[in-house]
Write a protein that holds these residues in place. Structure first.
Motif, PDB file in Angstrom:
ATOM      1  N   LEU A  22       0.824  -1.206   0.000  1.00 34.69           N
ATOM      2  CA  LEU A  22       0.000   0.000   0.000  1.00 34.69           C
ATOM      3  C   LEU A  22       0.861   1.261   0.000  1.00 34.69           C
ATOM      4  N   VAL A  23       1.901   1.281   0.809  1.00 32.04           N
ATOM      5  CA  VAL A  23       2.808   2.430   0.830  1.00 32.04           C
ATOM      6  C   VAL A  23       3.469   2.608  -0.539  1.00 32.04           C
ATOM      7  N   ARG A  24       3.918   1.516  -1.133  1.00 34.03           N
ATOM      8  CA  ARG A  24       4.562   1.558  -2.450  1.00 34.03           C
ATOM      9  C   ARG A  24       3.609   2.112  -3.516  1.00 34.03           C
ATOM     10  N   ALA A  25       2.327   1.784  -3.400  1.00 32.82           N
ATOM     11  CA  ALA A  25       1.339   2.173  -4.416  1.00 32.82           C
ATOM     12  C   ALA A  25       0.742   3.558  -4.179  1.00 32.82           C
ATOM     13  N   THR A  26       1.127   4.214  -3.085  1.00 31.20           N
ATOM     14  CA  THR A  26       0.514   5.495  -2.730  1.00 31.20           C
ATOM     15  C   THR A  26       1.577   6.584  -2.637  1.00 31.20           C
ATOM     16  N   PRO A  27       1.866   7.272  -3.748  1.00 28.92           N
ATOM     17  CA  PRO A  27       2.865   8.341  -3.688  1.00 28.92           C
ATOM     18  C   PRO A  27       2.408   9.471  -2.759  1.00 28.92           C
ATOM     19  N   LEU A  28       3.373  10.125  -2.144  1.00 26.92           N
ATOM     20  CA  LEU A  28       3.098  11.239  -1.250  1.00 26.92           C
ATOM     21  C   LEU A  28       3.030  12.531  -2.074  1.00 26.92           C
ATOM     22  N   PRO A  29       1.881  13.203  -2.098  1.00 27.95           N
ATOM     23  CA  PRO A  29       1.802  14.446  -2.868  1.00 27.95           C
ATOM     24  C   PRO A  29       2.589  15.556  -2.168  1.00 27.95           C
ATOM     25  N   THR A  30       3.318  16.333  -2.946  1.00 28.43           N
ATOM     26  CA  THR A  30       4.032  17.494  -2.404  1.00 28.43           C
ATOM     27  C   THR A  30       3.693  18.704  -3.261  1.00 28.43           C
ATOM     28  N   PRO A  35       4.308  14.204  -6.874  1.00 27.05           N
ATOM     29  CA  PRO A  35       4.236  12.988  -6.067  1.00 27.05           C
ATOM     30  C   PRO A  35       5.627  12.393  -5.819  1.00 27.05           C
ATOM     31  N   VAL A  36       5.862  11.956  -4.603  1.00 31.14           N
ATOM     32  CA  VAL A  36       7.127  11.333  -4.220  1.00 31.14           C
ATOM     33  C   VAL A  36       6.849   9.876  -3.860  1.00 31.14           C
TER      34      VAL A  36
END
Length: 77
Positions: A22-30, A35-36
């Motif tokens: 789930l973490v791998r599939a969910t980029p962090l928006p900045t 997305p990171v």
């Protein structure tokens, strides 16, 4: 640290593998870089009723370092 009562080693590993995916599939928006991509490494250990919490944390920490040494972004025990 996650404590998963009533969860055996296999169940804990499956749960953590799901979280890693789930973490791998969910980029962090900045706001500045877009997305990171994120990764997660985790170590799994079980408490058998003997010893103390410190021993459990040490075992989980050692498993975490095995996950990192094996290429990161994974679960090890």
């Amino acid at each position: 640290c996650l404590l998963l009562p009533q969860t055996g080693l296999e169940g804990a590993q499956r749960m953590l593998e799901s979280i890693v995916a789930l973490v791998r599939a969910t980029p962090l928006p900045t706001e500045t870089q877009g997305p990171v991509a994120l990764t997660l490494s985790a170590g799994v250990a079980t408490f058998n009723g003997a010893g103390d919490g410190e021993g459990l944390m040490k075992a989980a920490d050692e498993a975490l370092y095995r996950a990192k040494a094996a290429g990161r972004d994974r679960v090890a025990r």
